[in-house]
Write a protein that holds these residues in place. Sequence first.
Motif, PDB file in Angstrom:
ATOM      1  N   MET A   1       0.837  -1.262   0.040  1.00 34.89           N
ATOM      2  CA  MET A   1       0.083   0.012   0.037  1.00 34.89           C
ATOM      3  C   MET A   1       0.802   1.453  -0.004  1.00 34.89           C
ATOM      4  SD  MET A   1      -2.745   1.490   2.959  1.00 34.89           S
ATOM      5  CE  MET A   1      -1.474   2.027   4.027  1.00 34.89           C
ATOM      6  N   SER A   2       0.422   2.209  -0.990  1.00 38.74           N
ATOM      7  CA  SER A   2       1.349   3.443  -0.783  1.00 38.74           C
ATOM      8  C   SER A   2       0.454   4.510  -0.033  1.00 38.74           C
ATOM      9  CB  SER A   2       1.387   3.966  -2.306  1.00 38.74           C
ATOM     10  OG  SER A   2       2.031   2.970  -3.228  1.00 38.74           O
ATOM     11  N   LYS A   3       1.280   5.238   0.777  1.00 39.28           N
ATOM     12  CA  LYS A   3       0.743   6.463   1.429  1.00 39.28           C
ATOM     13  C   LYS A   3       0.706   7.373   0.547  1.00 39.28           C
ATOM     14  CE  LYS A   3       2.268   5.142   6.248  1.00 39.28           C
ATOM     15  NZ  LYS A   3       2.602   5.824   7.558  1.00 39.28           N
TER      16      LYS A   3
ATOM     17  N   HIS B   1     -11.872   3.657   5.032  1.00 39.58           N
ATOM     18  CA  HIS B   1     -11.459   2.405   4.593  1.00 39.58           C
ATOM     19  C   HIS B   1     -10.463   1.710   5.640  1.00 39.58           C
ATOM     20  CE1 HIS B   1      -8.823  -0.433   2.339  1.00 39.58           C
ATOM     21  NE2 HIS B   1      -9.487   0.036   1.260  1.00 39.58           N
ATOM     22  N   PRO B   2     -10.837   0.537   5.959  1.00 42.26           N
ATOM     23  CA  PRO B   2     -10.236  -0.307   7.221  1.00 42.26           C
ATOM     24  C   PRO B   2      -8.730  -0.330   7.412  1.00 42.26           C
ATOM     25  CG  PRO B   2     -11.280  -1.855   5.633  1.00 42.26           C
ATOM     26  CD  PRO B   2     -11.728  -0.354   5.245  1.00 42.26           C
ATOM     27  N   ALA B   3      -8.068  -0.113   6.049  1.00 41.44           N
ATOM     28  CA  ALA B   3      -6.713  -0.200   5.865  1.00 41.44           C
ATOM     29  C   ALA B   3      -6.065   1.077   6.059  1.00 41.44           C
ATOM     30  CB  ALA B   3      -6.267  -1.078   4.466  1.00 41.44           C
ATOM     31  N   LEU B   4      -6.748   2.045   6.330  1.00 40.75           N
ATOM     32  CA  LEU B   4      -6.187   3.427   6.394  1.00 40.75           C
ATOM     33  C   LEU B   4      -6.276   4.068   7.686  1.00 40.75           C
ATOM     34  CD1 LEU B   4      -7.244   4.987   2.752  1.00 40.75           C
ATOM     35  CD2 LEU B   4      -5.143   4.400   3.476  1.00 40.75           C
ATOM     36  N   GLN B   5      -5.309   4.658   8.185  1.00 43.96           N
ATOM     37  CA  GLN B   5      -5.447   5.488   9.190  1.00 43.96           C
ATOM     38  C   GLN B   5      -5.423   7.096   8.746  1.00 43.96           C
ATOM     39  OE1 GLN B   5      -5.752   4.738  12.668  1.00 43.96           O
ATOM     40  NE2 GLN B   5      -5.627   7.084  13.041  1.00 43.96           N
ATOM     41  N   ALA B   6      -6.381   7.639   9.290  1.00 37.28           N
ATOM     42  CA  ALA B   6      -6.616   8.995   8.675  1.00 37.28           C
ATOM     43  C   ALA B   6      -6.733   9.982  10.038  1.00 37.28           C
ATOM     44  CB  ALA B   6      -7.742   9.162   8.129  1.00 37.28           C
TER      45      ALA B   6
ATOM     46  N   LYS C   1       3.949   9.495  10.344  1.00 33.17           N
ATOM     47  CA  LYS C   1       4.343   8.461  11.232  1.00 33.17           C
ATOM     48  C   LYS C   1       2.694   8.017  11.889  1.00 33.17           C
ATOM     49  CE  LYS C   1       8.519  10.496  12.599  1.00 33.17           C
ATOM     50  NZ  LYS C   1       9.340  11.075  13.499  1.00 33.17           N
ATOM     51  N   ARG C   2       1.852   8.926  11.659  1.00 28.86           N
ATOM     52  CA  ARG C   2       0.538   8.576  12.404  1.00 28.86           C
ATOM     53  C   ARG C   2      -0.628   8.140  11.487  1.00 28.86           C
ATOM     54  NH1 ARG C   2       2.966  12.288  15.737  1.00 28.86           N
ATOM     55  NH2 ARG C   2       3.224  11.743  17.890  1.00 28.86           N
ATOM     56  N   CYS C   3      -0.492   8.450  10.133  1.00 34.86           N
ATOM     57  CA  CYS C   3      -1.456   8.333   9.127  1.00 34.86           C
ATOM     58  C   CYS C   3      -1.233   7.827   8.037  1.00 34.86           C
ATOM     59  CB  CYS C   3      -2.359   9.656   9.167  1.00 34.86           C
ATOM     60  SG  CYS C   3      -1.457  11.115   8.450  1.00 34.86           S
ATOM     61  N   ASP C   4      -2.049   7.427   7.121  1.00 32.44           N
ATOM     62  CA  ASP C   4      -1.594   6.946   5.767  1.00 32.44           C
ATOM     63  C   ASP C   4      -2.027   7.806   4.505  1.00 32.44           C
ATOM     64  OD1 ASP C   4      -0.772   4.358   6.813  1.00 32.44           O
ATOM     65  OD2 ASP C   4      -2.942   4.051   7.237  1.00 32.44           O
ATOM     66  N   PHE C   5      -2.661   8.865   4.822  1.00 35.44           N
ATOM     67  CA  PHE C   5      -2.889   9.790   3.850  1.00 35.44           C
ATOM     68  C   PHE C   5      -3.091  11.281   4.459  1.00 35.44           C
ATOM     69  CE2 PHE C   5      -7.460   8.681   4.437  1.00 35.44           C
ATOM     70  CZ  PHE C   5      -8.190  10.068   4.293  1.00 35.44           C
TER      71      PHE C   5
ATOM     72  N   THR D   1      -3.161   2.871  -5.465  1.00 30.50           N
ATOM     73  CA  THR D   1      -2.571   2.885  -4.118  1.00 30.50           C
ATOM     74  C   THR D   1      -2.368   1.250  -3.759  1.00 30.50           C
ATOM     75  OG1 THR D   1      -4.350   3.230  -2.904  1.00 30.50           O
ATOM     76  CG2 THR D   1      -2.854   5.315  -3.519  1.00 30.50           C
ATOM     77  N   SER D   2      -3.164   0.428  -4.502  1.00 29.14           N
ATOM     78  CA  SER D   2      -2.954  -0.904  -4.262  1.00 29.14           C
ATOM     79  C   SER D   2      -3.926  -1.177  -2.922  1.00 29.14           C
ATOM     80  CB  SER D   2      -1.563  -1.309  -4.203  1.00 29.14           C
ATOM     81  OG  SER D   2      -0.929  -1.279  -5.246  1.00 29.14           O
ATOM     82  N   LEU D   3      -4.977  -0.771  -2.975  1.00 34.76           N
ATOM     83  CA  LEU D   3      -5.772  -0.865  -1.898  1.00 34.76           C
ATOM     84  C   LEU D   3      -7.135  -1.764  -2.065  1.00 34.76           C
ATOM     85  CD1 LEU D   3      -5.784   2.602  -0.247  1.00 34.76           C
ATOM     86  CD2 LEU D   3      -5.108   0.570   0.836  1.00 34.76           C
TER      87      LEU D   3
END
Length: 232
Positions: free
Chosen positions: A1-3, A24-29, A79-83, A190-192
């Motif tokens: 997955m790409s940030k 999205h369950p795989a993303l920390q926002a 460091k704390r989120c994906d996008f 982003t390969s999600l």
Amino acid sequence: MSKFIIVCAARTGSQMLAGVLAQHPALQAPTYNGEIFCISKAGLCYPEIFDFVLPDNDFFGVEYWKKRALPGHIKSAFKRCDFIKLLYYHLNPELLDCLKDYTLIHLKRRNKLSRFFSARIAEDRIGNSKHPYKCNYSYSGQKIKIDPISLQSSVKWHDEQEKQIDNMNPLTIYYEDNLEDNINKILSYTSLPKFDYKVETQKIVNTKMCDLIINYDEVKEYENNYHCVRQI
């Protein structure tokens, strides 16, 4: 997955887009749908990563962010989120230079007049005395009068910002396109995996510009030079 980073102008549907992606369950926002440079202290997601404090309910124009929005803030936020989300007025030479190292989603709005109109409506709701894009306009109920010169200046400035981001070969999506299609493009880029979501925000303007702008005919005269007027 790409940030990744969503880069856009204000009033391009970024809150709706980021709000969906945040589900999205795989993303920390971040708590404010990806926007790390928020306008209020309450909305600032991770104040410990910054070297300044934003006062409540205050706006800062382009000149402020040229000095205060730094590449280190993006690195710390990731460091704390994906996008995250960056608006054009956050950008400065240092930020622009570091963006080439990240996966970029460029959200645009084809209808520049609609974006400008939406910004004026938002300006009135928030309080035009503090808005960074304050310009000459008259407000009358749901219809407004637009200063063509201010519109020209806005379109020119936004076009310049668009070109800078386009030169970085981002994934480009448009506000006017189907939201589901845009989400699927981002997921593929982003390969999600696909996911179920709900839309919690709505578009503000759903009426034709000619029915909302008092001096629409005057504004339309600038279409040939600035390509910013299209009836919706």
